[in-house]
Scaffold this active site. Structure first.
Site, PDB file in Angstrom:
ATOM      1  N   TYR A  38      -1.549 -11.712 -24.320  1.00  0.00           N
ATOM      2  CA  TYR A  38      -0.163 -12.160 -24.170  1.00  0.00           C
ATOM      3  C   TYR A  38       0.043 -13.576 -24.724  1.00  0.00           C
ATOM      4  CZ  TYR A  38       0.646  -8.147 -21.077  1.00  0.00           C
ATOM      5  OH  TYR A  38       0.757  -6.880 -20.546  1.00  0.00           O
ATOM      6  N   LYS A  88     -13.035  -3.453 -21.393  1.00  0.00           N
ATOM      7  CA  LYS A  88     -13.171  -2.375 -22.385  1.00  0.00           C
ATOM      8  C   LYS A  88     -14.294  -2.820 -23.315  1.00  0.00           C
ATOM      9  CE  LYS A  88     -11.657   1.506 -24.250  1.00  0.00           C
ATOM     10  NZ  LYS A  88     -11.968   2.798 -23.626  1.00  0.00           N
ATOM     11  N   ASP A 138      -9.992   2.493 -18.929  1.00  0.00           N
ATOM     12  CA  ASP A 138      -9.466   3.863 -18.921  1.00  0.00           C
ATOM     13  C   ASP A 138      -9.983   4.612 -17.693  1.00  0.00           C
ATOM     14  OD1 ASP A 138     -11.873   3.417 -20.219  1.00  0.00           O
ATOM     15  OD2 ASP A 138     -11.651   5.042 -21.654  1.00  0.00           O
ATOM     16  N   ASP A 142      -1.894  -6.288 -15.707  1.00  0.00           N
ATOM     17  CA  ASP A 142      -0.464  -6.003 -15.701  1.00  0.00           C
ATOM     18  C   ASP A 142      -0.243  -4.495 -15.463  1.00  0.00           C
ATOM     19  OD1 ASP A 142       2.232  -6.215 -16.073  1.00  0.00           O
ATOM     20  OD2 ASP A 142       2.172  -6.684 -18.206  1.00  0.00           O
TER      21      ASP A 142
END
Ligand code: NAD
Length: 363
Positions: A143, A194, A226, A250
């Site tokens: 972000y 990840k 995931d 988020d």
């Protein structure tokens, strides 16, 4: 312990001012019952900031927030500001506040109140007793990373870029917050990344592992994002603290919120710098704004978190949580958590019921 606190009140847009009004009622009760002086300084941010000054985070509002002992924020945004330049959109105020106040850690509890078990979309046995805390990194990651933007190439086509960046220092400090809060809970941290695809989150995993050596009484495991998204729906009670990056946090915290029945029930705390900021996790809900329909409980529970984390006063938080529980047990429901046989109430009535319960609890 201090008896006087300066609180910056940033109601914002949409349902923000409505739910903030109910939080103020709660503050007034605590102020008189505890003999405190709570100085509320109300300033505009978001679309309200745009309307007042042409900027979503006016200088005066930021200054008021900086000088406060804590910041209480309603919500920002709305369709009337969607066509503004990106830099002037209401939501930019949130990013500005977080980075200026150095709020690098966002704590989002997803706790189910027994009376609301039936409001969850999942089966009762899956969510009953659920109590998760998502610790989300808030001022770094994709972000904020540079380069960013959309550029037009020589052939006239466009290319969009955002960049995922974390320094070792940023990972280290958020990991410490995660392990620290886990010590006050069930001492179990799942760090979500990840690492199999993104090198940056490979570094995340490595640094979290290193910090863990200072917190050996806490159990640490790692999970890919995931898998975590799937496990949250399959067996959410396996989690105590979820520690993760800005974007993953988020998304996962919104997913966790829905396990509890309504986005209107969940508070949050953003900490790290000198001034903490407290806000419901929901947005400005333009679809129900001004209709006395919004659930004010997330905002009221945010007041409890403010007392706990910024003022180091655990009791008001406990009183607020137990007042919420009592009101729900009495069958009072705003529309978002309404179910058969319950009594539907509006925003203001819900606030009044909480005030009644608090008055009875705090002598
Ligand atoms: P939202 O959270 O505002 O609303 C999603 C849905 O949940 C809507 O149906 C809404 O009516 C309902 N809802 C939300 N809060 C509720 C409450 N307290 N009581 C009852 N129902 C509630 O999300 P959105 O619709 O995606 O976004 C609306 C605006 O809010 C956008 O401008 C968005 O950018 C902004 N937003 C702001 C924040 C923030 O201020 N922190 C967070 C998310 C979205």
């Amino acid at each position: 312990m201090k008896n006087e606190y300066n609180i910056a009140l940033l109601p914002g847009d949409g349902i923000g001012p409505e739910v903030s009004g109910e939080a103020v009622k709660v503050l007034k009760v605590l102020e008189s019952k505890l003999g405190l002086t709570l100085k509320l300084n109300e300033v505009p941010v978001g679309g309200a900031g745009d309307e007042a000054t042409g900027h979503p985070l006016p200088d005066d509002s930021l200054e008021t927030a900086r000088k406060a002992d804590a910041v209480l924020l309603g919500a920002v945004g709305g369709p009337q500001w969607e066509n503004l330049d990106f830099s002037l959109r209401p939501e930019r105020a949130l990013l500005g506040l977080r980075s200026s106040l150095k709020l690098y850690a966002n704590l989002r509890p997803a706790k189910i109140f027994p009376a609301l078990v039936e409001a969850s979309t999942l089966k009762q046995e899956v969510v009953e007793g659920l109590d998760i805390l998502v610790v989300r990194e808030l001022t770094g990651g994709i972000y904020f990373g540079e380069p960013r933007g959309v550029e037009t190439l020589a052939d006239g086509s466009r290319k969009g870029v955002n960049t995922l960046v974390y320094s070792e220092e940023e990972i280290d400090r958020i990991a410490r917050v995660g392990f620290d809060v886990a010590r006050k809970r069930k001492k179990n941290v799942v760090s979500v990344d990840k690492a199999n695809v993104l090198e940056c989150t490979g570094l995340w995993r490595e640094v979290v592992g290193k910090v863990h050596q200072d917190f050996q009484d806490v159990v640490l495991s790692n999970m890919y994002v995931d898998n975590c998204a799937m496990q949250l729906v399959r067996n959410p009670k396996q989690f105590d603290v979820i520690l993760t990056t800005n974007m993953f946090g988020d998304i996962l915290s919104d997913e966790a919120s829905m396990l509890t029945g309504s986005i209107g029930m969940l508070p949050s705390a953003s900490v790290g710098g000198e001034t903490g900021m407290y806000e419901p996790i929901h947005g400005s809900a333009p679809d129900i704004a001004g209709k006395n329909m919004a659930n004010p409980l997330a905002m009221i529970l945010s007041v409890g978190m403010m007392f706990k984390y910024s003022f180091d006063r655990e009791e008001p938080n406990e009183w607020i949580e137990s007042a919420v529980e009592a009101v729900l047990d009495r069958g009072c429901r705003t529309l978002d958590i309404m179910s058969k046989g319950m009594k539907e109430v509006g925003t203001r009535a819900m606030g009044d019921f909480i005030v009644q319960e608090l008055e009875a609890r705090v002598k």
